[in-house]
Design an enzyme around this catalytic site. Structure first.
Site, PDB file in Angstrom:
ATOM      1  N   HIS A 194     -11.232  -5.328  10.599  1.00  0.00           N
ATOM      2  CA  HIS A 194     -11.912  -5.241   9.295  1.00  0.00           C
ATOM      3  C   HIS A 194     -13.304  -4.633   9.388  1.00  0.00           C
ATOM      4  O   HIS A 194     -14.138  -4.898   8.524  1.00  0.00           O
ATOM      5  CB  HIS A 194     -12.037  -6.630   8.664  1.00  0.00           C
ATOM      6  N   GLU A 241       0.810  -1.219   0.000  1.00  0.00           N
ATOM      7  CA  GLU A 241       0.000   0.000   0.000  1.00  0.00           C
ATOM      8  C   GLU A 241       0.838   1.262   0.000  1.00  0.00           C
ATOM      9  O   GLU A 241       0.458   2.268  -0.614  1.00  0.00           O
ATOM     10  CB  GLU A 241      -0.947   0.007   1.214  1.00  0.00           C
TER      11      GLU A 241
END
Ligand code: TPP
Ligand code: TPP
Ligand code: MG
Ligand code: MG
Lengths: 340, 336, 340, 336
Positions: free
Chosen positions: A134, A65
């Protein structure tokens, strides 16, 4: 013709359509991120784009990322218009430096000489037992840091319109979409995840809240899931003669103070409902704005509903306990309206 | 005309440019030492004087910058870290506006908003930043843009040897290698990351070895040698322009000054710096040019004069410029 | 004896002394971070420790924040008590995943079965022209995320006492120290960076705000630099007959609501002064607490003073414009007290 | 008694343990497929049923786990990623409490707070997590703790091949190498990171090559072979215990199922999985044990029965256990 106009789309298709239209319009627009290619984005945000535009414009990346969001910054500085996806907002910690020290600050540090026309899209939200790493929204984490526009649309219509605005904007935009509002086949099917979406390209402003229901007794500000919960609560309240005004915040930064203040000046009562953590969150900012700029209009204390400063637990009864819902909003509204 | 050795052929004009640029860079830093100290004596206060804040100077590290920038054109991108002056000067950043930025003036590259670690000159595609390794992915993005545009532009990113242990280094090199991008990473090994020696921070002897982890080319330049840097850079730039992918170059270089101005440098031997100064690459190149008959003493002096004049003018410009108005702090967050 | 008791120390020496004492007491305590060894910490937080304890207990690391903060987590899980330094808080973006997805959540996700007794210390603050990537406090960025205690002591006395508490605490503690309050030889010399610090080990609680000046007319909440500015403003206000109560927040999470509410119930007026960004920041949280729990006690709108949602500019006039200071607090207090 | 080939000698008891553990792991996953699907039919809804949320199963990847865990003791640490069941089972995590955790029950390892990606069993020093590469530094920390305590304990961290491109991989290996820590990184190459193939994500053929970037040992295991995994692990563990530093092991393994349950798997060939299933390492080891006369058919069946019984009991325990009370969500943020 009529049929076309009433065309209904899910959230994810609305998003993908926005990107599709802009990629057609502007060859500088491209997408990069994990599983945005053949997979079409884990939450369907790029569905169909790889097939149409190919791997040069819809680029799968390694699990890196920092590198690919940083590369988007570098490409934007060269005049391209990248859209990059951080799969879950929860992963921000591996790449936040690129996001907030560079994407958000380069325009300012360069005295406006470098522009970064880019979109960072990311999935937020819980409610389906995906646990602590998450399920977060982290709205305030992003909105607190200056230099990026931060939006969180709540309907397919706004997902499309705000995505088009975001792509066309010359500034970095963090575009948060809620997993449960994408209308994905493998998630809970909510009515709220489908709405009428015009076929053509259109824009929705990135800095305006939306009064989605008018009322006189109490203002409820929410966004994404909490906005839909607020609408649900408002209907129940209406059956008891209480008219709630519901505001879809949509834009976290810049925040549309005026729409909120105007509403509170009318209703004299405020509830803020948020799927982010309570402290130092969205409920804090909106309460503070009102306490600073419309204090004398308040006839009751503000009420904040959010995740009570715990990580998001896995087990269903635990998660449901900490998440906001329509019933919590309803109950607080009843209390607030009956407050002397 | 060219300097030709067994390994390298360097056109005389390039050599002169390299020398002049090293001198300019060195003189810029020497002048900055003075300017930075103004207002910080007798009591050092980092926030005082005409140039406040941290100040990381590149004295001794000039070969890394000129050896590769000699092969670059305006359209090639350079990204640089917290120690950026030599790179900026070698890339041709507007010296006046760069200096003005360090003085916090409205005529600066960033209207005074950036400061010495945040110099952006889009005209020559130069940028830098204060976060270790963070400029590498920006160069990857520039290289990607070049490829998308079908240009043979390259992107060069400079980092210190300390930065090669940061996650962003690895991610960026892997990404650039997978996408076969025209990226060159120059690792300047000045032996320290602030006070931490390379031995205590780095598991491999030199970072060009890490090219093996990405299936790309690696090259090592010993002895802070600008000519060898020129040579390996030529190959790397050629490789990049021709679509053959990224290169890691590590150059052994020397930090004559502290990590930043004001660094007590208690972590290194008192003898170390005088030793390094004896190996000064500028003196060495000067001698070489004379010995090889590439330039006369007078010609060299004239290069030096030109370089210094430009620097003096830049400082004068910076000093004479106005500060931004306080409320301009609120501008430039977003463009309209 | 008297002389010993009145011993004065700078902030950094107070911190280093706390660590020193705890390292002596408990062999499980060790330090790791960039330049914490021979250099003694860029901001002096580990001064003298390397010489005393050696490189095995005061460990310099590569520039690998994810690895060494993650390693601290792994070591803490094995029962050691690491103190790790993130040199500038501004660098959080390269390692935030370790901090907030792991350090902050493992205790919770493990149902309390894993403990992480560790301290993450980090330097915050601006005012010396170090620009956008080296001048932030990011108080709210950390305090918003549950699972870590977040403290920001304002005096040498509290730096020592809260550091000892943090080391002894079985939970992860983020310990923010303000560069300008370290009393370093190369920074602006402030009186506030030196205070009496007892020689022995003592603790200061991690969850209590401190009323540092009593008053009846207005409550000013600040922390670190803004607390000292608030005291300065209060003295000036006193000369005009206005008695400000000044609260040193000290602890951001958990936040000591009661001390704030009690004060506002007495003064009926609130100013929050903060060196973090305005929106979704400390000023928001404190204003919201009061708007939710002491609304009827407020006789004037709350007032927020913070960095106006811009990255921190380099140039002195620009930076001074965006930073809070005593004069800004003074002027707002005057306005607020004169408010009808 | 031992299985001895040219390259490896494996005591029979170990071999039987490896087989039994692979069977247990496989049967655990097979059972989980069923349990996970409950309440998700006819319409799949990730949030429905007794085991909601994402579910990443390890079917086919058992050799990686048993080949190395055969060399570990209770005091050695294992950290694992989002696909952790085979590692947990091989490390000896309490199977009942692990299963109960996945069912969100109060008897679970994390009292229902963690779920399948967040299993913590400090009794056998096992942990896992849902963020790619994030468990590697935790293993570095465990290895550091072992060294500080003067123990010969090792730390093993499992990651997928996709994780080897994350910054944390690089930082952790460099740190462990500089500090010469007893760390072993096992890279399970199952060819995909979700939908992205290794070719599209990784600049080097296999990640053991990246050992060169840290001056440490690397080893590669082809064909998902548990015996070869046993062999290279033995060396790696010995190296670690003796203070000779870290190792990277990459093993070629196979993901028989989707990335997570519900994955449409449109990114891979319809023929791929049936092909992989033909190479099933459990079937292969079973045959080998019989052919080599290490165990009779009956003995093997008895191992299988034992393994399955334990799994069945764990699921029964999980199903029979209570849910936590809703308000317990507020507990365990901080310990007192
Ligand atoms: C992510 C990050 N961590 C730490 C720092 C603090 N820091 C600034 S310069 C520096 C040392 C850099 O060493 P090196 O890369 O060798 O460059 P050099 O200073 O030697 O030129 C450090 C640790 C930073 N700016 N960013
Ligand atoms: C930092 C981060 N980025 C992305 C993800 C999303 N994600 C979860 S699993 C996965 C693929 C991992 O691939 P690999 O490491 O090969 O493991 P495998 O799933 O094949 O076992 C990704 C991208 C994540 N969890 N964390
Ligand atoms: Mg260095
Ligand atoms: Mg994989």
């Amino acid at each position: 013709m009529e049929a076309v106009k009433k065309r209904m789309l899910t959230g994810n298709k609305a998003m993908a359509e926005a990107i599709d239209l802009e990629m057609e319009r502007d060859p500088n627009v491209f997408v990069l991120g994990e599983d945005v290619g053949k997979y079409g984005g884990i939450f369907g945000s790029t569905q169909g784009l790889f097939e149409k535009f190919g791997g040069d414009r819809v680029m799968d990346t390694p699990i890196s990322e920092t590198a690919f969001i940083g590369a988007a910054i570098g490409a934007a500085a060269e005049g391209l218009r990248p859209i990059t996806e951080l799969m879950f907002v929860d992963f921000f910690g591996v790449c936040m430096d690129q996001i907030y020290n560079h994407m958000a600050k380069i325009q300012y540090m360069s005295g406006g000489n470098v522009k970064l026309p880019m979109v960072l899209m990311t999935a937020v939200g819980g409610g389906y037992n995906d646990a602590a790493q998450h399920s977060q929204t982290l709205y305030a984490t992003f909105a607190h840091l200056p230099g990026m526009k931060v939006v969180a649309p709540s309907t397919p219509h706004d997902l499309k319109g705000m995505m088009i605005s975001a792509i066309r904007d010359d500034n970095p935009v963090v575009f948060m979409f809620h997993k449960t509002l994408q209308g994905l086949g493998w998630m809970d099917q909510l009515d709220a995840s489908v709405s009428h979406v015009p076929e053509e390209a259109y824009t929705v402003p990135l800095d305006k809240a939306n009064v989605v229901r008018e009322g006189r007794d109490v203002t409820i500000v929410g966004l994404q899931m909490t906005m839909h919960y607020a609408l649900e609560a408002a209907e129940k309240l209406a059956r008891e003669g209480i008219e709630a005004e519901v505001i879809d915040l949509r834009s976290l930064a810049p925040i549309d103070k005026e729409t909120i203040l105007e509403s509170v000046r009318k209703t004299h009562r405020l509830i803020v409902a948020d799927e982010d953590y309570l402290s130092y969150g969205v409920t804090a900012e909106i309460s503070a704005i009102v306490a600073e700029e419309a204090l004398y209009d308040l006839e009751a204390p503000v009420k904040r509903i959010a995740i009570p400063d715990v990580p998001i637990p896995y087990s269903r009864p635990l998660e449901q306990f900490v998440l906001p819902n329509a019933d919590k909003i309803y109950r607080e509204a009843i209390k607030l309206v009956n407050e002397e | 005309m060219a300097l030709t050795s067994e390994k390298v052929t360097i056109p005389v004009e390039k050599l002169k440019w390299m020398y002049e640029t090293m001198v300019k860079s060195r003189y810029f830093e020497d002048t900055m030492v003075e300017a930075y100290n103004e207002g910080k004596q007798p009591v050092f206060n980092i926030g005082a004087g005409p140039v406040p804040g941290e100040m990381h100077l590149s004295t001794g590290q000039e070969p890394a910058a000129v050896g590769i920038c000699a092969h670059l054109q305006k359209e090639d991108t350079v990204t640089s870290p917290h120690r950026p002056h030599h790179h900026a000067i070698a890339k041709g950043v507007d010296l006046k506006r760069m200096t003005a930025e360090m003085f916090g003036k409205v005529t600066g590259l960033g209207k005074g908003k950036g400061g010495h670690m945040h110099l952006f000159d889009p005209d020559v595609k130069f940028s830098c930043g204060g976060i270790i390794a963070a400029g590498i992915p920006h160069a990857v993005g520039a290289a990607l843009a070049a490829k998308k545009k079908g240009k043979d532009w390259v992107a060069v990113t400079f980092v210190g040897e300390g930065a090669a242990n940061a996650g962003g280094f690895h991610e960026s090199l892997n990404l650039a290698a997978v996408w076969k991008l025209p990226l060159i990473v120059v690792v300047e090994d000045n032996a320290y990351g602030i006070s931490v020696s390379k031995r205590d921070s780095t598991a491999v002897e030199s970072n060009d070895k890490r090219a093996a982890a990405y299936g790309i080319a690696g090259a090592y330049v010993a002895n802070n040698d600008p000519l060898e840097m020129y040579r390996v850079s030529e190959e790397a730039v050629k490789r990049a322009r021709s679509g053959a992918g990224p290169t890691i170059i590590e150059i052994e270089t020397h930090r004559h000054l502290g990590h930043f101005q004001g660094d007590p440098e208690l972590y290194r031997d008192m003898e170390e710096v005088p030793g390094l100064r004896k190996l000064d690459p500028i003196m060495k190149l000067r001698e070489l040019m004379i010995v090889e008959g590439i330039a006369t003493e007078e010609e060299i002096e004239s290069l030096e004069t030109t370089a210094k004049k430009e620097v003096d003018e830049a400082y004068a410009f910076a000093r004479e410029s106005e500060y931004p108005k306080p409320e301009e702090a609120l501008e430039d967050v977003f463009s309209k």
